[in-house]
Design a protein around this motif. Structure first.
Motif, PDB file in Angstrom:
ATOM      1  N   ASP A  47       0.824  -1.208   0.000  1.00  0.00           N
ATOM      2  CA  ASP A  47       0.000   0.000   0.000  1.00  0.00           C
ATOM      3  C   ASP A  47       0.862   1.264   0.000  1.00  0.00           C
ATOM      4  OD1 ASP A  47      -2.353  -1.515  -0.048  1.00  0.00           O
ATOM      5  OD2 ASP A  47      -2.460  -1.587   2.151  1.00  0.00           O
ATOM      6  N   TYR A  50       2.519   1.700  -3.400  1.00  0.00           N
ATOM      7  CA  TYR A  50       1.563   2.290  -4.348  1.00  0.00           C
ATOM      8  C   TYR A  50       1.446   3.798  -4.126  1.00  0.00           C
ATOM      9  CZ  TYR A  50      -2.684   3.587  -6.720  1.00  0.00           C
ATOM     10  OH  TYR A  50      -3.583   4.232  -7.526  1.00  0.00           O
ATOM     11  N   ARG A  51       1.257   4.205  -2.871  1.00  0.00           N
ATOM     12  CA  ARG A  51       1.079   5.636  -2.556  1.00  0.00           C
ATOM     13  C   ARG A  51       2.286   6.463  -3.004  1.00  0.00           C
ATOM     14  NH1 ARG A  51      -0.466   3.851   2.272  1.00  0.00           N
ATOM     15  NH2 ARG A  51       1.446   4.589   3.292  1.00  0.00           N
ATOM     16  N   HIS A  54       2.699   6.512  -6.778  1.00  0.00           N
ATOM     17  CA  HIS A  54       1.645   7.348  -7.346  1.00  0.00           C
ATOM     18  C   HIS A  54       1.993   8.835  -7.181  1.00  0.00           C
ATOM     19  CE1 HIS A  54      -2.409   8.018  -8.829  1.00  0.00           C
ATOM     20  NE2 HIS A  54      -2.586   8.899  -7.868  1.00  0.00           N
ATOM     21  N   GLU A  76       3.609   0.581  -9.762  1.00  0.00           N
ATOM     22  CA  GLU A  76       2.365   0.995  -9.110  1.00  0.00           C
ATOM     23  C   GLU A  76       1.276  -0.090  -9.262  1.00  0.00           C
ATOM     24  OE1 GLU A  76       0.212   5.307  -9.218  1.00  0.00           O
ATOM     25  OE2 GLU A  76       0.484   4.317 -11.146  1.00  0.00           O
ATOM     26  N   THR A  77       1.152  -0.633 -10.461  1.00  0.00           N
ATOM     27  CA  THR A  77       0.151  -1.672 -10.718  1.00  0.00           C
ATOM     28  C   THR A  77       0.440  -2.926  -9.898  1.00  0.00           C
ATOM     29  OG1 THR A  77      -0.270  -0.841 -12.944  1.00  0.00           O
ATOM     30  CG2 THR A  77      -0.890  -3.130 -12.496  1.00  0.00           C
ATOM     31  N   ALA A  79       2.099  -3.123  -7.126  1.00  0.00           N
ATOM     32  CA  ALA A  79       1.853  -2.816  -5.711  1.00  0.00           C
ATOM     33  C   ALA A  79       0.353  -2.826  -5.419  1.00  0.00           C
ATOM     34  CB  ALA A  79       2.461  -1.465  -5.350  1.00  0.00           C
ATOM     35  N   LYS A  80      -0.424  -2.280  -6.323  1.00  0.00           N
ATOM     36  CA  LYS A  80      -1.880  -2.244  -6.133  1.00  0.00           C
ATOM     37  C   LYS A  80      -2.454  -3.663  -6.100  1.00  0.00           C
ATOM     38  CE  LYS A  80      -5.902   0.261  -7.819  1.00  0.00           C
ATOM     39  NZ  LYS A  80      -6.378   1.229  -8.812  1.00  0.00           N
TER      40      LYS A  80
END
Length: 112
Positions: A47, A50-51, A54, A76-77, A79-80
């Motif tokens: 999480d 991702y943050r 992003h 990012e993908t 991690a999401k």
């Protein structure tokens, strides 16, 4: 050159002061953002990865760092989706090196 000012020039209508200001903020703030991303990668906190990815993505995109932007999008993908931490670690290492190189060049090019 691993960066391009094309988007910034378009956004600012060629305002050199604005461009220099954006570049200065990137050079000053991105290392701290990268440290936070590195900590998240090291601990496997998807999480947080991702943050932070992003948060960094629009800045590298604005500087025309296409390869770095692509890597961050994939990172990012992953991690999401909470997958492939070893792949994320590899991508992070590439992103870190690319950003380090660009910051070095920007400091020289803009006498920062």
């Amino acid at each position: 050159m691993p960066y391009s000012l094309e988007k910034l020039e378009e956004l600012s209508d060629g305002d050199r002061d604005f461009i220099t200001s954006v570049v200065s903020v990137f050079v000053e703030e991105t290392p701290a953002d990268m440290k936070e991303l590195e900590q998240a990668v090291q601990t496997g906190d998807f999480d947080a990865i991702y943050r932070h990815a992003h948060k960094i993505k629009p800045n590298v995109d604005l500087l025309g760092m296409e390869e770095t932007t692509s890597l961050i999008r994939v990172l990012e993908t992953k991690a999401k989706e909470h997958t492939d931490i070893s792949g994320i670690k590899g991508m992070y290492a590439e992103v870190k090196e690319q950003i380090r190189e660009v910051i070095t060049e920007l400091k020289t090019d803009f006498a920062l």
